[in-house]
Design a protein around this motif. Sequence first.
Motif, PDB file in Angstrom:
ATOM      1  N   CYS A 126       0.885  -1.164   0.000  1.00  0.00           N
ATOM      2  CA  CYS A 126       0.000   0.000   0.000  1.00  0.00           C
ATOM      3  C   CYS A 126       0.923   1.214   0.000  1.00  0.00           C
ATOM      4  O   CYS A 126       1.534   1.536   1.017  1.00  0.00           O
ATOM      5  N   TYR A 128       1.885   5.370  -1.099  1.00  0.00           N
ATOM      6  CA  TYR A 128       1.259   6.691  -1.131  1.00  0.00           C
ATOM      7  C   TYR A 128       2.248   7.698  -1.701  1.00  0.00           C
ATOM      8  O   TYR A 128       3.460   7.484  -1.670  1.00  0.00           O
ATOM      9  N   TYR A 133       0.413  12.526   3.962  1.00  0.00           N
ATOM     10  CA  TYR A 133      -0.458  11.364   4.185  1.00  0.00           C
ATOM     11  C   TYR A 133      -0.332  10.961   5.653  1.00  0.00           C
ATOM     12  O   TYR A 133       0.764  10.728   6.147  1.00  0.00           O
ATOM     13  N   PRO A 134      -1.426  10.884   6.401  1.00  0.00           N
ATOM     14  CA  PRO A 134      -1.320  10.747   7.858  1.00  0.00           C
ATOM     15  C   PRO A 134      -0.573   9.486   8.295  1.00  0.00           C
ATOM     16  O   PRO A 134      -0.793   8.398   7.743  1.00  0.00           O
ATOM     17  N   GLU A 136      -1.146   7.881  10.904  1.00  0.00           N
ATOM     18  CA  GLU A 136      -2.161   6.919  11.342  1.00  0.00           C
ATOM     19  C   GLU A 136      -2.593   6.021  10.199  1.00  0.00           C
ATOM     20  O   GLU A 136      -2.773   4.806  10.368  1.00  0.00           O
ATOM     21  N   ALA A 137      -2.757   6.606   9.015  1.00  0.00           N
ATOM     22  CA  ALA A 137      -3.185   5.826   7.859  1.00  0.00           C
ATOM     23  C   ALA A 137      -2.113   4.826   7.447  1.00  0.00           C
ATOM     24  O   ALA A 137      -2.427   3.686   7.076  1.00  0.00           O
ATOM     25  N   LEU A 140      -2.273   1.946   9.832  1.00  0.00           N
ATOM     26  CA  LEU A 140      -3.465   1.131   9.567  1.00  0.00           C
ATOM     27  C   LEU A 140      -3.312   0.338   8.273  1.00  0.00           C
ATOM     28  O   LEU A 140      -3.716  -0.827   8.194  1.00  0.00           O
ATOM     29  N   ASP A 141      -2.731   0.963   7.245  1.00  0.00           N
ATOM     30  CA  ASP A 141      -2.447   0.231   6.005  1.00  0.00           C
ATOM     31  C   ASP A 141      -1.551  -0.973   6.292  1.00  0.00           C
ATOM     32  O   ASP A 141      -1.783  -2.087   5.799  1.00  0.00           O
ATOM     33  N   GLN A 144      -3.367  -3.759   8.157  1.00  0.00           N
ATOM     34  CA  GLN A 144      -4.227  -4.534   7.259  1.00  0.00           C
ATOM     35  C   GLN A 144      -3.402  -5.523   6.441  1.00  0.00           C
ATOM     36  O   GLN A 144      -3.803  -6.687   6.270  1.00  0.00           O
TER      37      GLN A 144
END
Length: 269
Positions: A126, A128, A133-134, A136-137, A140-141, A144
């Motif tokens: 994943c 970016y 881009y946070p 946190e994201a 979480l990416d 996952q």
Amino acid sequence: MSNKVILVVLDGLNYQVAHDCMGYLNGLIEQQRASLSPIQSELPSLSRPLYECLLTGVRPIDSGIVSNHIVRRSKHDSIFSLAKNQGLRTAAAAYHWVSELYNRAPYQAVRDRFTQDETLNIQHGCFYQWDHYPDEAVFLDAEQLRLSHQPNFLLIHPMNIDDAGHKFGLDSSQYRNSARHADVLLSHFIDLWLADGYQVLVTSDHGMNNDRSHGGTLPEEREVPLFMIGSAFAHHGAHIKQTDICGLCCELLGLDHQKPYPKESLRYD
């Protein structure tokens, strides 16, 4: 030695800020569950050259990736390629330059942002393309990817500390608080990773200066942390080079490799 490994690269994190501001990681050290070593980044102290250094063990001057503007695939064995070629599963939640170095270049967001391809060096990704881009994201990416694919090697690479440094400089509350925020995020996940059998390394590519940049030889640009967390580490002061981190990961993974690594950093009992 055969372990699963998570490498967290907190982009742009200066050593002193990591030491002073990251209470959770330093709390693990106080309880003898982790260790911290200072690392001097290779030169130039720039992002893309040092991604290549961290993931291949090759200095920028030797890899040919000597600036952020060189867009091509790596020409050297990386943790990703060695792991994939030896039957292990790889994954990354990372800035798109990592995809360009080890999968496909140039990066095409529609094609590459979400990657699921067993033939690529980074099989599950994943990626970016935004510095803001946070974080946190990104975590979480990564989580996952971990839960869905159980990678043997997972790279997690957030950019907000570096982004804050470029906007506000090393000696700013914004930069320090971005490091503190990353520390809080790590506190949500590290116990989960350890319980799932991972050894965890947290480091950076380069530091930051008060000109809101990096790339040169100033100590604040070159001195970065290496936190080692997990039962496979010896947890005593060892002299480690940035070029050793690739080999350290390869050794933890049980790979056949020719990369340098500090044997004294690992437990073999």
